[in-house]
Write an enzyme that holds these catalytic residues in place. Structure first.
Site, PDB file in Angstrom:
ATOM      1  N   SER A 105       0.816  -1.216   0.000  1.00  0.00           N
ATOM      2  CA  SER A 105       0.000   0.000   0.000  1.00  0.00           C
ATOM      3  C   SER A 105       0.854   1.272   0.000  1.00  0.00           C
ATOM      4  O   SER A 105       0.619   2.194  -0.787  1.00  0.00           O
ATOM      5  CB  SER A 105      -0.937  -0.028   1.222  1.00  0.00           C
ATOM      6  OG  SER A 105      -1.300   1.256   1.591  1.00  0.00           O
ATOM      7  N   ALA A 108       2.561   1.896  -3.326  1.00  0.00           N
ATOM      8  CA  ALA A 108       1.610   2.212  -4.392  1.00  0.00           C
ATOM      9  C   ALA A 108       1.083   3.637  -4.249  1.00  0.00           C
ATOM     10  O   ALA A 108       0.942   4.356  -5.245  1.00  0.00           O
ATOM     11  CB  ALA A 108       0.455   1.206  -4.374  1.00  0.00           C
ATOM     12  N   ASP A 149       9.485  -3.753  -2.846  1.00  0.00           N
ATOM     13  CA  ASP A 149       8.121  -3.217  -2.993  1.00  0.00           C
ATOM     14  C   ASP A 149       8.076  -2.120  -4.056  1.00  0.00           C
ATOM     15  O   ASP A 149       7.256  -2.157  -4.974  1.00  0.00           O
ATOM     16  CB  ASP A 149       7.622  -2.612  -1.668  1.00  0.00           C
ATOM     17  CG  ASP A 149       7.117  -3.672  -0.709  1.00  0.00           C
ATOM     18  OD1 ASP A 149       7.490  -4.838  -0.889  1.00  0.00           O
ATOM     19  OD2 ASP A 149       6.364  -3.321   0.217  1.00  0.00           O
TER      20      ASP A 149
HETATM   21  O1  PMV Z   1       5.872  -4.585   2.662  1.00  0.00           O
HETATM   22  P1  PMV Z   1       5.796  -5.999   3.028  1.00  0.00           P
HETATM   23  O2  PMV Z   1       5.116  -6.260   4.330  1.00  0.00           O
HETATM   24  O3  PMV Z   1       5.330  -6.856   1.897  1.00  0.00           O
HETATM   25  O4  PMV Z   1       7.269  -6.541   3.345  1.00  0.00           O
HETATM   26  C1  PMV Z   1       8.344  -6.326   2.536  1.00  0.00           C
HETATM   27  C2  PMV Z   1       9.200  -7.510   2.508  1.00  0.00           C
HETATM   28  C3  PMV Z   1      10.315  -7.613   3.528  1.00  0.00           C
HETATM   29  O5  PMV Z   1      11.231  -8.502   2.936  1.00  0.00           O
HETATM   30  C4  PMV Z   1       9.806  -8.202   4.827  1.00  0.00           C
HETATM   31  C5  PMV Z   1      10.992  -6.287   3.821  1.00  0.00           C
HETATM   32  C6  PMV Z   1      11.773  -5.713   2.659  1.00  0.00           C
HETATM   33  O6  PMV Z   1      12.143  -4.538   2.752  1.00  0.00           O
HETATM   34  O7  PMV Z   1      12.047  -6.430   1.682  1.00  0.00           O
END
Ligand code: PMV
Length: 313
Positions: A105, A108, A149
């Site tokens: 979220s 995005a 992300d």
């Molecule tokens: O944003 P999330 O909750 O999907 O987590 C990201 C994934 C992690 O590997 C836990 C953290 C990261 O920065 O890659």
């Protein structure tokens, strides 16, 4: 006249947490759930309205100095990128991506907002540059984000990702049918990431072994995705969940949803994202899909999303 910019949610298929320690991970965009930023030129100083995020309008974003606020930081970085100090207009954020549930979220919203502010300035930001900009904002949400992300959200393509390397866009042998099931429990990724960091510091040998096992599994999974082999891929998802459990980021609720998906015939299931709450993902096919969804609902899933992942999603 108004324009609408948007960016998708995302799900991590394999490798969350380990990706923070230089191991690979695989993520897909969730094009069906999106953050939208609707911009119109009002002639007044930049105003951002984000009721969906529980935030009222903050006037005059050009002057807003609290850069700990992700919206203010996104606005400031976008203006810096565009080399302008004055942008006028109103941006209204609308998002159907659940907050704090591992679905991207924050990234995005930042990506959609950056695009909308650029549009108010009659400009656009290439995905690669938007990715860098959103990464800076992700640091507020995550502390030490890997960058996965922002990369999958800005490019809206499935990726094989290693921190510090350019993302590799993936090819799919066959689309993957995935059910996401939400525990309804919000969880802060930065807390889970900090706890894993403590575990890595306190038990380095044990942690390294888990992280290496995840890395091997991600590389194997990539191969099965490219070949279109859901049975084997599902098994790897379930093993990945066990390894995340060993990293202590699962919970009874997540374990219960994983078990419910498996007992209803899913190929495999795992938590997705930071853990401690948020979502699980289950790999299904047309035959098992309905059964899996019913079982997940009975096991307490608060929201179910079905998505097809493929290279074009
Ligand atoms: O944003 P999330 O909750 O999907 O987590 C990201 C994934 C992690 O590997 C836990 C953290 C990261 O920065 O890659």
């Amino acid at each position: 006249m108004s324009i609408c910019a948007s960016a998708p949610g995302k799900a991590i298929l394999f490798g969350e947490h380990a990706v923070v320690y230089g191991r690979p991970a695989i993520a897909i965009p969730l094009s069906g759930i999106r953050a939208r930023a609707i911009a119109r030129d009002t002639g007044s100083p930049l105003t951002i309205i984000a009721e969906d995020l529980g935030q009222a309008a903050v006037k005059d974003y050009a002057e807003e100095s609290d850069l700990r606020d992700p919206l203010a930081l996104t606005a400031a970085l976008t203006m810096q990128y565009l080399r302008t100090q004055h942008i006028s207009g109103e941006v209204r954020i609308r998002s159907d991506i659940p907050i704090a549930s591992g679905l991207g979220s924050g990234a995005a919203v930042s990506a959609a907002l950056g695009r909308a502010i650029a549009a108010l300035n009659a400009a656009s930001i290439p995905d690669k540059d938007l990715n860098d900009l959103v990464f800076e904002v992700e640091k507020l949400h995550h502390g030490t984000p890997s960058g996965i992300d922002n990369t999958v959200v800005a490019h809206e393509k499935p990726i094989y990702f290693i921190q510090g390397n350019a993302a590799e866009f993936m090819s799919f042998g066959a689309p993957l049918r995935i059910v996401l099931a939400d525990t309804g429990i919000p969880a802060l990724t930065r807390d889970a990431v900090a706890d894993v960091r403590a575990l890595v510091a306190n038990a380095p040998a044990e942690a390294k072994q888990i992280l290496d096992e995840i890395a091997a599994l991600v590389n194997e999974a990539r191969d099965y995705i490219e070949r279109g082999a859901p049975q084997r891929l599902g098994e790897l998802m379930t093993v990945n969940h066990q390894l995340l459990k060993a990293l202590k980021v699962s919970t009874a609720e997540l374990d219960r949803l994983v078990a419910a998906a498996l007992s209803a015939g899913a190929y495999g299931a795992k938590l997705s994202g930071g853990g401690r709450g948020g979502n699980i993902i289950a790999l299904v096919d047309e035959d098992s899909e309905e059964r899996v969804k019913e079982n997940l609902a009975q096991a307490g899933a608060k929201r179910l999303i079905l998505t097809d992942a493929d290279a074009g999603s």
